[in-house]
Write a protein that holds these residues in place. Structure first.
Motif, PDB file in Angstrom:
ATOM      1  N   LEU A  93      -1.908 -27.088  15.365  1.00 51.62           N
ATOM      2  CA  LEU A  93      -1.621 -26.119  15.372  1.00 51.62           C
ATOM      3  C   LEU A  93      -0.640 -24.885  15.356  1.00 51.62           C
ATOM      4  O   LEU A  93      -0.006 -24.128  14.771  1.00 51.62           O
ATOM      5  N   TYR A 316     -11.255 -22.201  13.313  1.00 54.98           N
ATOM      6  CA  TYR A 316      -9.982 -23.216  12.839  1.00 54.98           C
ATOM      7  C   TYR A 316     -11.131 -23.999  12.317  1.00 54.98           C
ATOM      8  O   TYR A 316     -10.127 -24.927  11.752  1.00 54.98           O
ATOM      9  N   ASP A 318     -11.232 -23.781   8.963  1.00 55.58           N
ATOM     10  CA  ASP A 318     -10.749 -24.119   7.873  1.00 55.58           C
ATOM     11  C   ASP A 318      -9.754 -24.743   7.684  1.00 55.58           C
ATOM     12  O   ASP A 318      -9.447 -26.605   7.122  1.00 55.58           O
ATOM     13  N   ALA A 319      -8.611 -24.681   8.512  1.00 60.08           N
ATOM     14  CA  ALA A 319      -7.723 -25.622   9.506  1.00 60.08           C
ATOM     15  C   ALA A 319      -8.376 -26.738   9.796  1.00 60.08           C
ATOM     16  O   ALA A 319      -7.886 -27.773   9.400  1.00 60.08           O
ATOM     17  N   HIS A 321     -10.865 -28.336   7.333  1.00 56.43           N
ATOM     18  CA  HIS A 321     -10.646 -28.660   6.710  1.00 56.43           C
ATOM     19  C   HIS A 321      -9.552 -29.759   6.195  1.00 56.43           C
ATOM     20  O   HIS A 321      -9.933 -30.101   5.025  1.00 56.43           O
ATOM     21  N   ARG A 322      -8.830 -28.996   5.884  1.00 55.46           N
ATOM     22  CA  ARG A 322      -7.661 -29.470   5.409  1.00 55.46           C
ATOM     23  C   ARG A 322      -7.011 -30.946   6.394  1.00 55.46           C
ATOM     24  O   ARG A 322      -6.262 -31.377   5.103  1.00 55.46           O
ATOM     25  N   ASP A 323      -7.423 -30.631   7.902  1.00 58.55           N
ATOM     26  CA  ASP A 323      -7.309 -31.418   7.852  1.00 58.55           C
ATOM     27  C   ASP A 323      -7.117 -31.914   9.295  1.00 58.55           C
ATOM     28  O   ASP A 323      -7.376 -31.832  10.693  1.00 58.55           O
TER      29      ASP A 323
END
Length: 461
Positions: A93, A316, A318-319, A321-323
């Motif tokens: 990230l 982290y 949310d990140a 969940h995205r990937d």
């Protein structure tokens, strides 16, 4: 080029006296780092700003300035901001993140003449007990490349142990800058919470626990670095000024706890080595009694671990969940757990943390210095989260980390110094713990104990 001293104190004296230039010490460190790439202790170098900083130190010396760390090469852990440098937290990230400014501790080190020569490897978000990441891969033990130096400050610790630099700066939220030094045979210091200002920097998943932690070949260099970085700063509301040294070590009330009052496994080589060390210190005249802290019911690392998981999830989730594939699988599991914890689960962990702090406070009402293991085992294969066995019994992935986290939750100062090796030369450490704010007294005691142990501890490198 004149051959420089080998520790930070000697280098600073030599550079200040003009026997060698700061540019020469920086170039020598960069050459050592280049020659040790296979260790993977240093994940970022940037020779241009390093040599520019070194030239500036030389110019300051010519102008008559005095600097305690003049020309000393330093490696900084990859989760502490160094202005203008890539700092990633070992995470995809942040793979291209450039720190916009120095952390206060780094600003103070540079003011004292230290030169950043590289960024030391960490596990992702400094949240594992080994040093590996998807971004950079594993850091290897300087004595055996098949082993891990531990984590999460494995890069800084390995860099010092391998002789790449005399001084490194890590962080410690649960033992990250005490256990790796113990595994590679150097010293690592966790100051009292707030003794060294923290940040500006990344949002911290270890709320109210993590500290800036110097790592060096000996306690003298750690004390030098600590004095350069310590003291309150208005930019960090948790930063404080701490007490001066309390006096000679002979006046200290010293206790030894073989297992820190915990029902945990310890390898025989470590247990016997610590017992021999304490006997040696007692024979040298130190008044040592055996006494364990008394912990509240249910006081285990499992009871406080939801705080780490919830912190990672808050930052982290949310990140994730995205990937999910952007994360180290071990960190991903911690984030998943953090997302699953309820508010009352986290509150119970905070209660457990507070009760641990109170238990330590009670212990230190009539004890000044506590001696205990830093680690229960020596280093293990770098492909594993922890050793398979400790003390003859199957070990959990965190079985190697049992003796350090409670100190962070009590916000106490602690230092690990080498105290022995196993049959093949793999080191382990003695942990010294003191009351909060007694950092200078602890460092003085550690320096005297280090001197008493010189005759029985063989250097691993």
């Amino acid at each position: 080029m004149t051959k420089p001293g080998t520790n930070a104190r000697e280098i600073a004296v030599d550079v200040s006296a003009g026997r060698i230039s700061a540019v020469e010490t920086a170039k020598a460190a960069l050459a050592r780092i280049e020659a040790a790439k296979a260790l993977n202790a240093i994940v970022t170098i940037d020779p241009e700003p390093t040599l520019a900083d070194a030239a500036a130190v030389d110019a300051r010396l010519r102008a008559g300035e005095t600097m305690a760390l003049a020309g000393v090469p330093v490696v900084v852990k990859d989760n502490i901001w160094v202005g203008g440098w890539r700092v990633t937290q070992g995470s995809r990230l942040f793979s291209d993140f450039i720190a916009p400014q120095d952390a206060i501790a780094i600003e103070r080190l540079r003011r004292a003449g230290a030169i950043v020569v590289g960024i030391g490897a960490t596990s992702e978000f400094a949240s594992k007990g080994v040093t590996t990441s998807q971004l950079f891969g594993p850091t290897r033990h300087p004595l055996n490349p098949a082993l891990t130096p531990g984590g999460s400050s494995g890069g800084p610790a390995a860099a010092v142990a391998a002789g790449l630099v005399p001084l490194a700066i890590g962080t410690d939220a649960g033992g990250s800058s005490r256990r790796p030094p113990a595994h590679v045979g150097v010293a690592g210091f966790k100051p009292s919470y707030g003794a060294i200002p923290y940040g500006p920097g990344f949002a911290e998943p270890f709320f109210g626990l993590s500290v800036i932690a110097p790592i060096a070949t000996d306690v003298g260099d750690i004390a030098l670095a600590f004095e350069a970085m310590a003291g309150d700063d208005p930019r960090d509301p948790d930063s404080v000024n701490i007490a001066q040294d309390a006096g000679d070590i002979s006046s200290l009330r010293i206790a030894f706890s073989p297992r820190l009052g915990l029902d945990v496994a310890v390898d025989d080589i470590v247990a016997n080595g610590l017992a021999s060390t304490v006997a040696h210190l007692a024979a040298a005249g130190l008044p040592i009694v055996q006494r364990d802290p008394v912990w509240p019911p249910g006081a285990t690392e499992d009871a406080i671990m939801p705080l780490q998981h919830a912190g990672l999830a808050a930052l982290y989730g949310d990140a994730f969940h995205r990937d999910p594939t952007a994360f180290d699988p071990d960190i991903a599991r911690q984030i998943e757990r953090g997302l699953a914890w309820s508010g009352s689960d986290v509150a119970r962990a905070l209660v457990a943390s507070t009760s641990i702090a109170h238990a330590f406070a009670t212990f230190f009402t009539d004890i000044d210095l506590l001696l205990a293991p830093t680690v229960p085992c020596v280093a293990w294969p770098l492909t594993q989260l922890g050793p398979d066995m400790i003390g003859g019994s199957p070990a959990s992935p965190r079985g190697h980390a049992v003796f350090t986290p409670f100190v962070n939750h009590a916000r106490l100062p602690a230092i690990s110094i080498p105290c022995g090796c196993d049959a093949v030369g793999l080191p382990f450490g003695l942990q010294l713990i003191a009351r909060r704010g007694q950092d200078r007294t602890l460092l003085r005691a550690a320096r005297q104990i280090e001197a008493l142990l010189q005759s029985q501890v063989r250097p691993p490198m």
